[in-house]
Design an enzyme around this catalytic site. Sequence first.
Site, PDB file in Angstrom:
ATOM      1  N   CYS A  44       0.838  -1.151   0.081  1.00 58.74           N
ATOM      2  CA  CYS A  44       0.094  -0.174   0.116  1.00 58.74           C
ATOM      3  C   CYS A  44       0.944   1.292   0.055  1.00 58.74           C
ATOM      4  CB  CYS A  44      -0.976  -0.067   1.309  1.00 58.74           C
ATOM      5  SG  CYS A  44      -1.971   1.469   1.414  1.00 58.74           S
ATOM      6  N   ARG A  48       2.853   4.921   6.324  1.00 60.93           N
ATOM      7  CA  ARG A  48       3.437   4.076   7.610  1.00 60.93           C
ATOM      8  C   ARG A  48       3.724   2.675   7.351  1.00 60.93           C
ATOM      9  NH1 ARG A  48      -2.429   4.672  10.420  1.00 60.93           N
ATOM     10  NH2 ARG A  48      -2.754   3.945   8.135  1.00 60.93           N
ATOM     11  N   HIS A 100      -2.182  -3.813   4.975  1.00 60.66           N
ATOM     12  CA  HIS A 100      -2.155  -3.401   6.327  1.00 60.66           C
ATOM     13  C   HIS A 100      -3.459  -3.004   7.011  1.00 60.66           C
ATOM     14  CE1 HIS A 100      -2.636   1.098   5.711  1.00 60.66           C
ATOM     15  NE2 HIS A 100      -2.265   0.760   4.481  1.00 60.66           N
TER      16      HIS A 100
HETATM   17 CO    CO Z   1      -3.489   1.137   3.088  1.00 56.92          CO
END
Ligand code: CO
Length: 213
Positions: A44, A48, A100
């Site tokens: 992604c 983070r 995630h």
């Molecule tokens: Co994402």
Amino acid sequence: MGKEFYEKIVRNNKEWVADKLDKDPEYFKRLEHNQEPEILWIGCADSRVPANEIIGANPGDVFVHRNIANMVVHTDMNMLSVLDYAVNVLKVRQIIVCGHYGCGGVKAAMGNAHIGLIDNWIRHIKDVYRFHNNELDAIQDEQKKYDRFVELNIIEQVYDLAKTSIVQNAWEKKQSLSIHGWVYGVGSGVIKDLGVNFSSDADLSDVYQLEFK
Ligand code: CO
């Protein structure tokens, strides 16, 4: 604040180069002319989930493709080009789809709000919901449903990789290539292997299995 951060990252680079050279004067020279990564990472775009950092990888270790919600959309020229190059030129041995928990793209797919052009990207994630709506609709707890939707989306992208002509062709040629689905906890830093590990097309439904003559 914005300008300060910008200046800081430019400075960081200079310090990083100096630190690397201090430890190993040949560090960049060795990387200069080729790359031999073992892994293709499809993750992604979320800030983070930095691919290299969370697996302790160095420059040269991982070939990376990231987009919103780690999608493998088989009409996406960008993804296909990365996949083709990774498999047929770099000959990576592993492909990891890493999603995630807390993924905004998956969250958006659970809702109905019109956001903009991105609705059309999110639609691919909604398709995953439709494939698994019996399981997902049965989960009462919203957080658990969201977490499971994240996992199912990753698993579905692993399947979508296995369905591609690029991956099946590599298996046909007896190239060593396995595909894994991982989910990353942004609140824990911990990676969980979802246990969908493909290394041949045998686990695909018949309709997807390509015959090479
Ligand atoms: Co994402």
